[in-house]
Structure formats: C-alpha cells, structure tokens
Design a protein around this motif. Sequence first.
Motif, PDB file in Angstrom:
ATOM      1  N   GLU A   1       0.823  -1.203   0.000  1.00 43.30           N
ATOM      2  CA  GLU A   1       0.000   0.000   0.000  1.00 43.30           C
ATOM      3  C   GLU A   1       0.864   1.264   0.000  1.00 43.30           C
ATOM      4  O   GLU A   1       1.940   1.295   0.591  1.00 43.30           O
ATOM      5  CB  GLU A   1      -0.912   0.027   1.237  1.00 43.30           C
ATOM      6  CG  GLU A   1      -2.031  -0.982   1.197  1.00 43.30           C
ATOM      7  CD  GLU A   1      -2.966  -0.819   2.381  1.00 43.30           C
ATOM      8  OE1 GLU A   1      -3.022   0.297   2.943  1.00 43.30           O
ATOM      9  OE2 GLU A   1      -3.635  -1.794   2.739  1.00 43.30           O
ATOM     10  N   ILE A   2       0.374   2.297  -0.677  1.00 39.82           N
ATOM     11  CA  ILE A   2       1.041   3.605  -0.641  1.00 39.82           C
ATOM     12  C   ILE A   2       0.693   4.273   0.676  1.00 39.82           C
ATOM     13  O   ILE A   2      -0.479   4.509   0.975  1.00 39.82           O
ATOM     14  CB  ILE A   2       0.605   4.478  -1.834  1.00 39.82           C
ATOM     15  CG1 ILE A   2       1.208   3.914  -3.125  1.00 39.82           C
ATOM     16  CG2 ILE A   2       1.019   5.922  -1.637  1.00 39.82           C
ATOM     17  CD1 ILE A   2       0.806   4.669  -4.369  1.00 39.82           C
TER      18      ILE A   2
ATOM     19  N   SER B   1      -5.172  17.475   1.784  1.00 33.70           N
ATOM     20  CA  SER B   1      -6.109  16.923   0.802  1.00 33.70           C
ATOM     21  C   SER B   1      -5.407  15.948  -0.139  1.00 33.70           C
ATOM     22  O   SER B   1      -5.961  14.896  -0.488  1.00 33.70           O
ATOM     23  CB  SER B   1      -6.754  18.053  -0.004  1.00 33.70           C
ATOM     24  OG  SER B   1      -7.478  18.926   0.838  1.00 33.70           O
ATOM     25  N   PHE B   2      -4.190  16.292  -0.544  1.00 35.27           N
ATOM     26  CA  PHE B   2      -3.442  15.406  -1.436  1.00 35.27           C
ATOM     27  C   PHE B   2      -3.031  14.116  -0.729  1.00 35.27           C
ATOM     28  O   PHE B   2      -3.015  13.047  -1.352  1.00 35.27           O
ATOM     29  CB  PHE B   2      -2.209  16.130  -1.987  1.00 35.27           C
ATOM     30  CG  PHE B   2      -2.438  16.796  -3.318  1.00 35.27           C
ATOM     31  CD1 PHE B   2      -2.115  16.150  -4.496  1.00 35.27           C
ATOM     32  CD2 PHE B   2      -3.004  18.058  -3.391  1.00 35.27           C
ATOM     33  CE1 PHE B   2      -2.339  16.747  -5.728  1.00 35.27           C
ATOM     34  CE2 PHE B   2      -3.238  18.677  -4.613  1.00 35.27           C
ATOM     35  CZ  PHE B   2      -2.903  18.016  -5.790  1.00 35.27           C
ATOM     36  N   VAL B   3      -2.696  14.213   0.547  1.00 36.57           N
ATOM     37  CA  VAL B   3      -2.348  12.999   1.299  1.00 36.57           C
ATOM     38  C   VAL B   3      -3.562  12.068   1.354  1.00 36.57           C
ATOM     39  O   VAL B   3      -3.458  10.864   1.073  1.00 36.57           O
ATOM     40  CB  VAL B   3      -1.881  13.348   2.724  1.00 36.57           C
ATOM     41  CG1 VAL B   3      -1.682  12.064   3.545  1.00 36.57           C
ATOM     42  CG2 VAL B   3      -0.583  14.138   2.691  1.00 36.57           C
TER      43      VAL B   3
ATOM     44  N   LEU C   1      -7.205   6.773  -3.151  1.00 36.71           N
ATOM     45  CA  LEU C   1      -7.125   6.252  -4.517  1.00 36.71           C
ATOM     46  C   LEU C   1      -6.237   5.011  -4.585  1.00 36.71           C
ATOM     47  O   LEU C   1      -6.541   4.057  -5.310  1.00 36.71           O
ATOM     48  CB  LEU C   1      -6.585   7.332  -5.459  1.00 36.71           C
ATOM     49  CG  LEU C   1      -7.512   8.522  -5.730  1.00 36.71           C
ATOM     50  CD1 LEU C   1      -6.825   9.528  -6.643  1.00 36.71           C
ATOM     51  CD2 LEU C   1      -8.830   8.063  -6.348  1.00 36.71           C
ATOM     52  N   ALA C   2      -5.138   5.020  -3.818  1.00 40.56           N
ATOM     53  CA  ALA C   2      -4.226   3.873  -3.827  1.00 40.56           C
ATOM     54  C   ALA C   2      -4.912   2.621  -3.307  1.00 40.56           C
ATOM     55  O   ALA C   2      -4.740   1.522  -3.866  1.00 40.56           O
ATOM     56  CB  ALA C   2      -2.987   4.191  -2.993  1.00 40.56           C
TER      57      ALA C   2
ATOM     58  N   ILE D   1      -3.370   0.665  -6.154  1.00 38.88           N
ATOM     59  CA  ILE D   1      -2.171   1.264  -6.735  1.00 38.88           C
ATOM     60  C   ILE D   1      -1.008   1.084  -5.763  1.00 38.88           C
ATOM     61  O   ILE D   1      -1.133   1.379  -4.572  1.00 38.88           O
ATOM     62  CB  ILE D   1      -2.391   2.768  -7.009  1.00 38.88           C
ATOM     63  CG1 ILE D   1      -3.581   2.965  -7.961  1.00 38.88           C
ATOM     64  CG2 ILE D   1      -1.135   3.408  -7.588  1.00 38.88           C
ATOM     65  CD1 ILE D   1      -3.994   4.416  -8.099  1.00 38.88           C
ATOM     66  N   HIS D   2       0.102   0.607  -6.249  1.00 39.10           N
ATOM     67  CA  HIS D   2       1.273   0.435  -5.385  1.00 39.10           C
ATOM     68  C   HIS D   2       2.538   0.526  -6.220  1.00 39.10           C
ATOM     69  O   HIS D   2       2.504   0.416  -7.459  1.00 39.10           O
ATOM     70  CB  HIS D   2       1.219  -0.900  -4.638  1.00 39.10           C
ATOM     71  CG  HIS D   2       1.130  -2.098  -5.535  1.00 39.10           C
ATOM     72  ND1 HIS D   2       2.229  -2.647  -6.150  1.00 39.10           N
ATOM     73  CD2 HIS D   2       0.066  -2.852  -5.932  1.00 39.10           C
ATOM     74  CE1 HIS D   2       1.856  -3.681  -6.870  1.00 39.10           C
ATOM     75  NE2 HIS D   2       0.542  -3.831  -6.763  1.00 39.10           N
TER      76      HIS D   2
END
Length: 205
Positions: A150-151, A182-184, A190-191, A196-197
């Motif tokens: 995981e991210i 917000s980006f974190v 999303l990851a 996504i990894h």
Amino acid sequence: MFSFTFSQILDFIGTLAFAISGIRLASAKQFDLFGAYVVGVTTAIGGGTMRDVLLGRPPFWMTDSFYLLCSAFALLWVIVFRKYLVRQNNTWFLFDTIGLALFTVTGIEKTLEGGFPFWTAIVMGTMTGAGGGVLRDVFINEEPLIFRKEIYALACVIGGVAYYISFHLGYNHIVSGIICGSFVILSRVLAVKFHIHLPILQRED
C-alpha cells in the motif's frame, strides 16, 4: 480566552485521530486497557518525537500534557463506541488517514518554522505522518504498513510536494496546508480503492 494556531489545531485533531487508530487496532488484538493506551500514545506521538529529536528540540509532548490526555480520551472513545469502531475496518482506515494527513502538515509547518529548507520539511512531514504508524505496527506485531504494497509514506511525500508548489504559487501556510492534507488523503484513498502500489523488488531465486 484560549488561542490556538492553525498548526496546533491540526496537531490536536491529528493526535486524537491517530490515537483512536492505534487503540482500535490494539483492541482488535485484545490488548488490556493499559496496553491499548500505550499503543495509542505511541501512534500519536511517535512520529513527532522523532521529528523533534532530529530538529534539536524537546519532544512536544514533554512540555504539554494535552497529548497524553487526548490519548486517554481516545481510549475512552473506543471503549464507549467499541462495537462500531473495532468491528469495522473502514473506521481504522478513516482515522489513520486523517492522522496521516494532519501530521504531515504539522511536521512541515514546524520544520519550516525552524528555518529549515523545504526538502527537509517534506522529509520531516513524512516522518511525522508515518513514524507513529511504524511504531504502532511493531507494538501490535504486524509488518509496518510502509513496507507493504500500500502507498502510505509516499502519500505524505506527495502532500509535501503539493505544499511546496502551493506555497511558491503565493498561497499562505493555511491554504497550502489544506492542499497538502487533501493530497495525502486523496493519494491514500485512490491507492487503496484502485490497488495502486509501487513495483515490488523481486528476489533472485
């Protein structure tokens, strides 16, 4: 009247969120009350402690008892709402992601306040956000989340870069902090949602 800075408000909310996430996992592992509290405190203060030591400051919780009291409140919260928090995996993800985002912002803010360059602030923000989770996973005998597919810590880096870009576009610290957090959160959600990894380093057989 009480007066709090933007960074302090984020710090308080992040402490509560991270403490709840740590205590929730400890409860699922059937730790006793003191053990659960220790895991919660460690999750909440671990990353910030490492940051302050590296920045040459007294660890923040040693000069303000609020963080220990906040973790005790988190323990009470989990006890009262245990059937809603312990049995649902999404509650742990929610509190952990909130804590990750807010602590990334406070880590960056406190590093910049010390006069350090932005690249150092991004590293310290990542450490503040992800460090407590590493200690939490070690305490509950789980493989640290940042070492899995995981991210996790990378989400902090993405948020830190977003903070840097926002600030240099002329936004103030509050707006830049909101964009960073917000980006974190967005990166983490999303990851997990789309699996996504990063590529896995394969061993040679």
